[in-house]
Design an enzyme around this catalytic site. Structure first.
Site, PDB file in Angstrom:
ATOM      1  N   CYS A   1       3.188   4.825  -3.911  1.00  0.00           N
ATOM      2  CA  CYS A   1       3.073   6.405  -3.995  1.00  0.00           C
ATOM      3  C   CYS A   1       2.097   6.909  -4.890  1.00  0.00           C
ATOM      4  O   CYS A   1       2.203   6.095  -6.096  1.00  0.00           O
ATOM      5  CB  CYS A   1       4.394   7.036  -4.396  1.00  0.00           C
ATOM      6  SG  CYS A   1       4.328   8.739  -4.717  1.00  0.00           S
TER       7      CYS A   1
ATOM      8  N   CYS B   1      -1.744  11.014  -0.460  1.00  0.00           N
ATOM      9  CA  CYS B   1      -0.315  11.108  -0.505  1.00  0.00           C
ATOM     10  C   CYS B   1      -0.097   9.891   0.515  1.00  0.00           C
ATOM     11  O   CYS B   1      -0.240  10.125   1.722  1.00  0.00           O
ATOM     12  CB  CYS B   1       0.177  12.544  -0.108  1.00  0.00           C
ATOM     13  SG  CYS B   1       2.052  12.686   0.240  1.00  0.00           S
TER      14      CYS B   1
END
EC number: 5.1.1.3
Length: 267
Positions: free
Chosen positions: A188, A77
């Site tokens: 991302c 992440c």
């Protein structure tokens, strides 16, 4: 690379985006023992308080480690990686791998020296990301889009939902007329899951760059010579912090990652 004894690797994210990184690693190292944890009870991390992200990430990783002794953790992440790594490394003696937006390779690939970074709002505003741009893309014009909507679209797709291209085009509309934009960083881990759809919205872009392959290579390097903590045969499992809405979502996620079962972690 084959292991007679399976190292246990945990991938962690607030949602299912980190599965894109997990898939790259599993392809390179098919014989490891894989666990995937996602904090859907606090999803998305992109607009949450930094202290809460640190506390929850540490607590969840520790809880999984109590039952399944870990040999390596990947924080799959980008948003979490900008804030949690120091605290995790203070609390674990095993390797901790973070996820960094692939700004350096994108800047190197770009022929026009005009690149874009798509990331969460949380990642975009971090000083760490601005430092990456200053160090590795100082000679480029860098555009930025921070979007929570794209994360939600990727989540929906992996759970069997349809991707609304009109919504996607609207999110990326600031770049539509930028003819010289030739490299885009998928900043991302959710975004590789909708890469094909993003490509449709930005036909002028030649290179879409993510961090998955680089992370997989880093994991392979760090596992060399590691002393595996648990030497029993193990099943690949996935963990979440809140029950999913329906059985279809559960099955989609299990099938995508080839996991045996989903476990709900209690607070």
């Amino acid at each position: 690379m084959r292991f007679s004894i399976q190292p246990t690797i945990l991938f962690f994210d607030s949602g299912v985006g980190g599965l894109s990184v997990y898939k790259e690693t599993k392809q390179l190292l098919p014989d490891c023992h894989y666990l995937y944890g996602f904090d859907n009870g606090f999803f998305p991390y992109s607009e949450k308080d930094e202290k809460d992200i640190i506390d929850r990430t540490l607590r969840i990783c520790q809880k999984i480690n109590q039952t399944y002794p870990l040999d390596l953790i990947v924080i799959a992440c980008n948003t979490a990686s900008t804030v949690v790594l120091p605290e995790l490394r203070r609390n674990f003696s095993i390797p901790i791998v973070g996820t960094v937006p692939a700004i350096k390779p994108a800047a190197e690939m770009s022929e026009t020296k005009h690149i874009g970074l798509i990331a969460t709002k949380g990642t975009i505003k971090r000083t760490y990301v601005n430092d990456l741009i200053k160090n590795y893309a100082y000679h480029c014009m860098v555009e930025k889009i921070g979007s929570t909507k794209l994360v939600e679209i990727a989540e929906q797709k992996l759970r069997g939902g349809e991707v609304d291209l009109n919504v996607l085009k609207q999110e990326l509309s600031p770049w539509k007329t930028m003819k010289s934009l030739d490299s885009v960083v998928l900043g991302c881990t959710h975004f590789p899951l909708i890469k094909e759809e993003i490509e449709c919205c930005l036909p002028q872009v030649k290179f879409f760059v993510s961090s998955g392959k680089a992370i997989a290579k880093r994991v392979k390097f760090l596992l060399k010579g590691i002393e595996v903590r648990s030497k029993i045969q193990k099943k690949n499992l996935i963990f979440c912090t809140k029950p999913l809405e329906d059985d279809k979502s559960v099955q989609q996620i299990l099938d995508f990652g080839e996991f045996e079962n989903l476990v709900i972690l209690s607070d």
